[in-house]
Design a protein around this motif. Sequence first.
Motif, PDB file in Angstrom:
ATOM      1  N   LEU A 189       0.858  -1.438   0.081  1.00 39.71           N
ATOM      2  CA  LEU A 189      -0.164   0.032   0.153  1.00 39.71           C
ATOM      3  C   LEU A 189       0.932   1.186  -0.106  1.00 39.71           C
ATOM      4  CD1 LEU A 189      -2.762   1.232   0.204  1.00 39.71           C
ATOM      5  CD2 LEU A 189      -2.856   0.921   2.664  1.00 39.71           C
ATOM      6  N   GLN A 190       2.040   1.101   0.836  1.00 44.06           N
ATOM      7  CA  GLN A 190       2.659   2.488   0.733  1.00 44.06           C
ATOM      8  C   GLN A 190       3.421   2.567  -0.681  1.00 44.06           C
ATOM      9  OE1 GLN A 190       6.399   2.522   3.237  1.00 44.06           O
ATOM     10  NE2 GLN A 190       5.576   4.753   3.943  1.00 44.06           N
ATOM     11  N   ALA A 191       4.071   1.477  -1.327  1.00 40.52           N
ATOM     12  CA  ALA A 191       4.705   1.641  -2.618  1.00 40.52           C
ATOM     13  C   ALA A 191       3.736   2.287  -3.711  1.00 40.52           C
ATOM     14  CB  ALA A 191       5.161   0.237  -2.969  1.00 40.52           C
ATOM     15  N   LEU A 192       2.406   1.876  -3.513  1.00 35.60           N
ATOM     16  CA  LEU A 192       1.571   2.456  -4.452  1.00 35.60           C
ATOM     17  C   LEU A 192       1.353   3.693  -4.000  1.00 35.60           C
ATOM     18  CD1 LEU A 192      -0.963   1.099  -6.343  1.00 35.60           C
ATOM     19  CD2 LEU A 192      -2.356   0.981  -4.209  1.00 35.60           C
ATOM     20  N   ASP A 193       1.207   4.273  -2.724  1.00 35.51           N
ATOM     21  CA  ASP A 193       1.224   5.681  -2.379  1.00 35.51           C
ATOM     22  C   ASP A 193       2.437   6.574  -2.942  1.00 35.51           C
ATOM     23  OD1 ASP A 193      -0.807   7.095  -1.048  1.00 35.51           O
ATOM     24  OD2 ASP A 193       0.401   7.368   0.814  1.00 35.51           O
TER      25      ASP A 193
END
Lengths: 212, 212, 212
Positions: free
Chosen positions: B7-11
């Motif tokens: 999720l953080q990579a996507l963000d």
Amino acid sequence: MSFAAGLQALDLLGVFFFAVSGSLLAARKGFDVIGSLLLACLVGMGGGVVRDVILAVGIPSAFNDPVYLIPPVLAAALVYVLFNSVQRYTSLLTLFDAAGLALFCISGTLKAITYGANPVTAVLLGVTTAVGGGVLRDITANEVPSLFNAREIYALPAFVGAALTALVWNLGWFTIVTGPAIAALVFVFRVVAWRRHWCVPLAVRGWHRPGA
Amino acid sequence: MSFAAGLQALDLLGVFFFAVSGSLLAARKGFDVIGSLLLACLVGMGGGVVRDVILAVGIPSAFNDPVYLIPPVLAAALVYVLFNSVQRYTSLLTLFDAAGLALFCISGTLKAITYGANPVTAVLLGVTTAVGGGVLRDITANEVPSLFNAREIYALPAFVGAALTALVWNLGWFTIVTGPAIAALVFVFRVVAWRRHWCVPLAVRGWHRPGA
Amino acid sequence: MSFAAGLQALDLLGVFFFAVSGSLLAARKGFDVIGSLLLACLVGMGGGVVRDVILAVGIPSAFNDPVYLIPPVLAAALVYVLFNSVQRYTSLLTLFDAAGLALFCISGTLKAITYGANPVTAVLLGVTTAVGGGVLRDITANEVPSLFNAREIYALPAFVGAALTALVWNLGWFTIVTGPAIAALVFVFRVVAWRRHWCVPLAVRGWHRPGA
């Protein structure tokens, strides 16, 4: 009807009035129906979201409770179906905006009080709630907010309404009679000041009013 | 890779795309490198900060985790080094903005779900996250946000992406395949609508489109 | 005087300087006294409210503590009584704005540190606090914020002040001597850069400065 339900009804009615003012502005600016719905959401919910963020109450009601989506949808639909002329645009927008202002200065002050804020904080939040949506509307539409317009009495009625609400509440006199009376007073104050071109002194003493 | 890391990579990828759009606008407006970096930060982080403030999760990730500074710095440096012509400015800005929109409507919705928000709130927050940075960019640059432009389909792809994300998640079908598929759909929807000049009806029935 | 009291005194002084810059802008824009007071509140309190919302500390000080109302009231009154000419408007506004910038980059950083933020977060919040009020002032007045103006060095002094504050604090050297020294450095940096027309490279390499 419980107090919480009454407060939410007041809030939702205020959201509706401000949402109509947003959709009216969207119509005049030539936005499409989605832009109309989004501006209705921004103007209707903006003041309340700012209030809830400052009160630090968790997720703001407008995001947490789907019922808050109904007034903006209704407002955008009403403007789409019923509004066929820009001729009375300014008058209509000012009337709906004044109605929203009258309800939000009360609901904002009461919500702050129920969350334990002191009276000064409650009045400040009431005014912020009442003027917040309109400021967001005007900034988004790339205009100087009417809040700061020297020819408009806008913040003063909201302040009077918020201060009266806090006073009447603390005296234990807030009822189904006094609440609507305060809202009516704020609405009439705002609309009469607008129609009669009332104004207050400029920011600098002895300055001539531009155009006067 | 854990879900949280994914999720953080996507963000972070979404932050990068929006940050590039901010630096491109800074370049065209004649800002200096510091203004470029600041606009990259504002556009890249703006939507996520608004999302985290509304979710009331404590200090927003963009402020709390220094890794969020890397994408804006990269974006401002890339634009400084590689960008030597304004000719394709609008196309490039729209493409990077569309990529950010596609990722943020997913990451915003998922973050809201992981913090226990109901599906309606999650979709609203997904849309807010996706459109927030671009609105801040356009307001700062003193333009009417393209969110409200009647000639642009902007919020609709974000809404479709957020709603699909919430639906697919609740069905238990959100995987490394369906996630990117939703992002690709949102990106293509936004870009094709822009290239083909798709539009939706205006805010008022029977009104003639300005210039049409 | 305790540390908390000293920090609040610093904060209130910064509110006053920014509030004067808001009332000066209101005077030049032809706002009335209420608009002057509201813009003084927005500019003086804006940066601190954004800081407190991002720090998630509950109701922001500016709303919770009535003492924060005194500086804006004083500022609007001073501008009303003393300001009779627009001739030195820009110079005065820039000087008061620089003083607010110098104090807020320190008070913002220190408040973040006292709430347990890591040094990077503290510096980011110091810069955000320092530039926040001015950005709100310029957006409300419908101008591109001077934060992004390629002919102004605005964010850099705030960043230097916030970084020095975090560094000096972590070394245990923050005293009644080093604190004011940092503030003086930021103020002089900002004012000299403005008077001497210092500038940094544009957002794109090899681009000619507009008008150069």
